[in-house]
Scaffold this motif. Structure first.
Motif, PDB file in Angstrom:
ATOM      1  N   LEU A  48       0.849  -1.199   0.000  1.00  0.00           N
ATOM      2  CA  LEU A  48       0.000   0.000   0.000  1.00  0.00           C
ATOM      3  C   LEU A  48       0.887   1.254   0.000  1.00  0.00           C
ATOM      4  O   LEU A  48       0.684   2.188  -0.782  1.00  0.00           O
ATOM      5  CB  LEU A  48      -0.911   0.030   1.241  1.00  0.00           C
ATOM      6  CG  LEU A  48      -2.084  -0.947   1.308  1.00  0.00           C
ATOM      7  CD1 LEU A  48      -2.815  -0.791   2.640  1.00  0.00           C
ATOM      8  CD2 LEU A  48      -3.071  -0.744   0.157  1.00  0.00           C
ATOM      9  N   CYS A  80      -4.197   3.583   6.639  1.00  0.00           N
ATOM     10  CA  CYS A  80      -4.244   2.249   6.018  1.00  0.00           C
ATOM     11  C   CYS A  80      -4.971   1.256   6.912  1.00  0.00           C
ATOM     12  O   CYS A  80      -5.541   0.290   6.432  1.00  0.00           O
ATOM     13  CB  CYS A  80      -2.842   1.753   5.712  1.00  0.00           C
ATOM     14  SG  CYS A  80      -1.979   2.788   4.526  1.00  0.00           S
ATOM     15  N   SER A  81      -4.926   1.467   8.206  1.00  0.00           N
ATOM     16  CA  SER A  81      -5.612   0.604   9.160  1.00  0.00           C
ATOM     17  C   SER A  81      -5.658   1.374  10.473  1.00  0.00           C
ATOM     18  O   SER A  81      -4.684   2.009  10.850  1.00  0.00           O
ATOM     19  CB  SER A  81      -4.857  -0.719   9.321  1.00  0.00           C
ATOM     20  OG  SER A  81      -5.610  -1.631  10.077  1.00  0.00           O
ATOM     21  N   CYS A 108      -8.895   2.874   4.380  1.00  0.00           N
ATOM     22  CA  CYS A 108      -8.793   1.682   3.529  1.00  0.00           C
ATOM     23  C   CYS A 108      -9.774   0.623   4.030  1.00  0.00           C
ATOM     24  O   CYS A 108      -9.390  -0.461   4.436  1.00  0.00           O
ATOM     25  CB  CYS A 108      -7.364   1.164   3.568  1.00  0.00           C
ATOM     26  SG  CYS A 108      -7.026  -0.078   2.322  1.00  0.00           S
ATOM     27  N   GLU A 109     -11.043   0.964   4.036  1.00  0.00           N
ATOM     28  CA  GLU A 109     -12.065   0.024   4.475  1.00  0.00           C
ATOM     29  C   GLU A 109     -13.404   0.484   3.922  1.00  0.00           C
ATOM     30  O   GLU A 109     -13.557   1.638   3.529  1.00  0.00           O
ATOM     31  CB  GLU A 109     -12.111  -0.055   5.998  1.00  0.00           C
ATOM     32  CG  GLU A 109     -12.385   1.283   6.656  1.00  0.00           C
ATOM     33  CD  GLU A 109     -12.207   1.243   8.168  1.00  0.00           C
ATOM     34  OE1 GLU A 109     -13.131   0.761   8.840  1.00  0.00           O
ATOM     35  OE2 GLU A 109     -11.154   1.693   8.659  1.00  0.00           O
ATOM     36  N   THR A 153     -12.896   6.561   0.760  1.00  0.00           N
ATOM     37  CA  THR A 153     -12.467   5.207   1.107  1.00  0.00           C
ATOM     38  C   THR A 153     -12.002   4.441  -0.132  1.00  0.00           C
ATOM     39  O   THR A 153     -12.476   4.670  -1.238  1.00  0.00           O
ATOM     40  CB  THR A 153     -13.620   4.406   1.753  1.00  0.00           C
ATOM     41  OG1 THR A 153     -14.730   4.384   0.839  1.00  0.00           O
ATOM     42  CG2 THR A 153     -14.065   5.006   3.066  1.00  0.00           C
ATOM     43  N   THR A 154     -11.077   3.531   0.110  1.00  0.00           N
ATOM     44  CA  THR A 154     -10.596   2.591  -0.903  1.00  0.00           C
ATOM     45  C   THR A 154     -10.680   1.229  -0.247  1.00  0.00           C
ATOM     46  O   THR A 154     -10.203   1.068   0.874  1.00  0.00           O
ATOM     47  CB  THR A 154      -9.130   2.910  -1.271  1.00  0.00           C
ATOM     48  OG1 THR A 154      -9.100   4.147  -1.988  1.00  0.00           O
ATOM     49  CG2 THR A 154      -8.515   1.821  -2.134  1.00  0.00           C
ATOM     50  N   PHE A 155     -11.303   0.288  -0.905  1.00  0.00           N
ATOM     51  CA  PHE A 155     -11.527  -0.985  -0.205  1.00  0.00           C
ATOM     52  C   PHE A 155     -11.808  -2.131  -1.172  1.00  0.00           C
ATOM     53  O   PHE A 155     -12.029  -1.922  -2.354  1.00  0.00           O
ATOM     54  CB  PHE A 155     -12.712  -0.851   0.767  1.00  0.00           C
ATOM     55  CG  PHE A 155     -13.997  -0.462   0.079  1.00  0.00           C
ATOM     56  CD1 PHE A 155     -14.283   0.871  -0.183  1.00  0.00           C
ATOM     57  CD2 PHE A 155     -14.920  -1.426  -0.327  1.00  0.00           C
ATOM     58  CE1 PHE A 155     -15.452   1.242  -0.832  1.00  0.00           C
ATOM     59  CE2 PHE A 155     -16.092  -1.065  -0.975  1.00  0.00           C
ATOM     60  CZ  PHE A 155     -16.360   0.277  -1.226  1.00  0.00           C
ATOM     61  N   MET A 202      -4.304   0.237  -5.021  1.00  0.00           N
ATOM     62  CA  MET A 202      -5.140   0.771  -3.943  1.00  0.00           C
ATOM     63  C   MET A 202      -4.412   1.905  -3.225  1.00  0.00           C
ATOM     64  O   MET A 202      -5.006   2.938  -2.899  1.00  0.00           O
ATOM     65  CB  MET A 202      -5.528  -0.346  -2.965  1.00  0.00           C
ATOM     66  CG  MET A 202      -6.557  -1.317  -3.547  1.00  0.00           C
ATOM     67  SD  MET A 202      -6.770  -2.816  -2.526  1.00  0.00           S
ATOM     68  CE  MET A 202      -7.742  -2.168  -1.167  1.00  0.00           C
ATOM     69  N   GLY A 203      -3.115   1.718  -3.002  1.00  0.00           N
ATOM     70  CA  GLY A 203      -2.312   2.770  -2.389  1.00  0.00           C
ATOM     71  C   GLY A 203      -2.303   4.028  -3.249  1.00  0.00           C
ATOM     72  O   GLY A 203      -2.477   5.141  -2.751  1.00  0.00           O
ATOM     73  N   MET A 219      -5.574   5.825  -2.926  1.00  0.00           N
ATOM     74  CA  MET A 219      -5.724   6.528  -1.649  1.00  0.00           C
ATOM     75  C   MET A 219      -4.986   7.862  -1.676  1.00  0.00           C
ATOM     76  O   MET A 219      -5.482   8.862  -1.173  1.00  0.00           O
ATOM     77  CB  MET A 219      -5.235   5.657  -0.494  1.00  0.00           C
ATOM     78  CG  MET A 219      -6.208   4.516  -0.212  1.00  0.00           C
ATOM     79  SD  MET A 219      -5.937   3.760   1.392  1.00  0.00           S
ATOM     80  CE  MET A 219      -4.452   2.833   1.067  1.00  0.00           C
TER      81      MET A 219
END
Lengths: 319, 319
Positions: B77, B122-123, B143-144, B153-155, B291-292, B295
């Motif tokens: 990520l 990221c979390s 990231c959810e 959001t990206t998930f 995904m990174g 974001m």
């Protein structure tokens, strides 16, 4: 964004008074103080920390230059740096350079412009003189053997370690020894090359340029390495692999081609990562996390120091 | 450190004049301009960029919150985020939290105090409401799956992916299915738990708490997982492992104990990292680097967006 001037207007006081209240300066009447605090509350004003840093001359930001963040060697150095950063209330500014000089220069530029207090360079592309030119702006730490230079360094003796690996393989009967590295141009790899040349001369072996395989970074590169050595007319019988991930990749690629290790190919890895233990790979243990911690500590100290970390040889089943 | 006041004194001009020269403002006489430039040269003064940022209200720094930097999932990520940061001339400020709330709050605090322009988490450990409270200070990306919330959001759909994995194993005859995750409390893991509960109910299987194994992050954790399931009275016949490194560790541990895969233990990994391909591990491919990148792009945009990435099932030899 509300600024100090707006607050002064709202509170009906001078800018100086607002500044005094923000900085808990005495000599402000209760009345004026309350007016300013009310204005702060009403305007949702937040003291801009850049302004605070400006007055203190400190950012509590440390730059970290590394080529790849997703590579275990650098990820472990970074882990150590981050661990100490946490304890010392520093934040890290990351420069993932892909070995681009321009990116390294940006990091040096940020040091010059006081956007960061200090800089840890885990691996560099720039000439050391370029880096030295920036020492006037703040501490810079390198992860290579540069004793005597005016920068702090954290390192292991790559020359000696490589000589030990080569001599060990020689004692085990190997005469065609190759090695895998990340890149040929780094200081560490030049020390390895010197160790290799001296070794080859000492035992009057053939110096085979093909045996030096670069661009070996990730597990999946193991496949590529095996393919490459199988294509050589004179296949090496042993490989020193400066990264356990790649060593594990070679072992895995050998398994799927039924190449017997160490009988047909002996392998020595580096760093002694958990994958080496679990796949029973002979390796040199490097204390990467501790080295990262040390680099952080050197970067927050004005004093120039040099610290060599020792390496431990872990004999397992791949030689 | 020389400041603007010192320069004014040295040049024999007002602070305003120095400021005008530094900012290339017109209406400064040649004579005064030259005096200031000479003072700048003599004093080795460098324009403090914090001051420039202050006036522009931008830092070009983006915060990245992640629990571990040496974990392949987060490292990938981060790689994607760093790639876009490079293209957009942003620097990343890293918050390696180890899931400590205090560390996350520091990141949110830096956003509040304008030390960073935006934040990618990221979390997280903090409650989403704490994060939402900080949206007024700048964009925050999670990231959810949080559709409908006022943050970008990206998930991926962890629920659906987990259902697919469970159904696939069921079709292959497995009735005792366990799974390995990083931690139980994350949003993604709660979705997985829901998928698992629903699956168990649907087929009227026994819900065995033991089968949910957390703290599985690194290759070496594979050994621990195998030990743990071998100690169970009712050993699972299949495991879904939310990380290929751990899956590879389990496969390696099985090899050294002559446990046959998939006959005695079937394994599905996650992320489809190169190690999965090379060790022939069935896995779900997650486009982590993309995904990174996404974001990062969401964090530099004011607009709130939600982007779901799709997951691809890669059938190989471990089921």
């Amino acid at each position: 964004m509300t600024n100090i001037r707006d607050l002064a207007k709202m509170a009906g006081v001078s800018v100086t008074t607002v500044s005094r209240v923000i900085n808990n300066h005495p000599y402000v009447s209760e009345e004026k103080k309350n007016a300013v605090l009310k204005a702060i509350q009403d305007s949702n004003y937040h003291k801009n920390i850049n302004a605070v840093h400006l007055s203190r001359g400190k950012t509590l930001l440390m730059g970290v230059v590394l080529p790849y963040s997703d590579h275990p060697y650098f990820a472990l150095l970074l882990k150590g740096i981050a661990k100490q950063a946490l304890e010392h209330n520093y934040k890290l500014v990351l420069f993932q350079t892909d070995y681009m000089k321009s990116r390294e220069l940006e990091a040096l530029d940020m040091l010059k412009h006081k956007q960061i207090d200090s800089l840890v360079i885990c691996s560099r592309s720039c000439h050391v003189s370029t880096i030295e030119d920036h020492l006037q702006y703040g501490p810079i730490v390198l992860c290579e053997n540069m004793k005597g230079k005016e920068l702090s360094t954290t390192f292991i003796n790559h020359y000696k370690t490589f000589v030990n690996a080569l001599e060990y393989l020689y004692q085990k009967g190997h005469r065609n020894i190759g090695y895998c590295i990340g890149r040929k141009t780094g200081t560490n790899s030049r020390q390895r090359e010197l160790a290799y040349s001296n070794f080859v001369n000492k035992y009057q072996l053939e110096y085979n340029q093909e045996y030096i395989i670069d661009q070996c970074l990730y597990f999946e590169d193991g496949e590529k390495v095996l393919k490459r050595i199988l294509g050589m007319t004179n296949t090496p019988s042993a490989l020193i692999v400066t990264n356990d991930q790649v060593a594990a990749g070679i072992v895995t690629a050998c398994q799927s081609l039924d190449i017997s290790i160490p009988k047909q190919l002996a392998i020595i890895g580096f760093d002694n990562q958990p994958i080496a233990r679990m796949m029973n790979i002979t390796s040199f243990e490097l204390p990467l996390e501790e080295m990262g911690e040390n680099m952080f500590l050197q970067a927050v100290n004005a004093e120039v120091t040099h610290k060599e970390f020792s390496v431990q040889f872990i004999e397992r089943g791949t030689v």
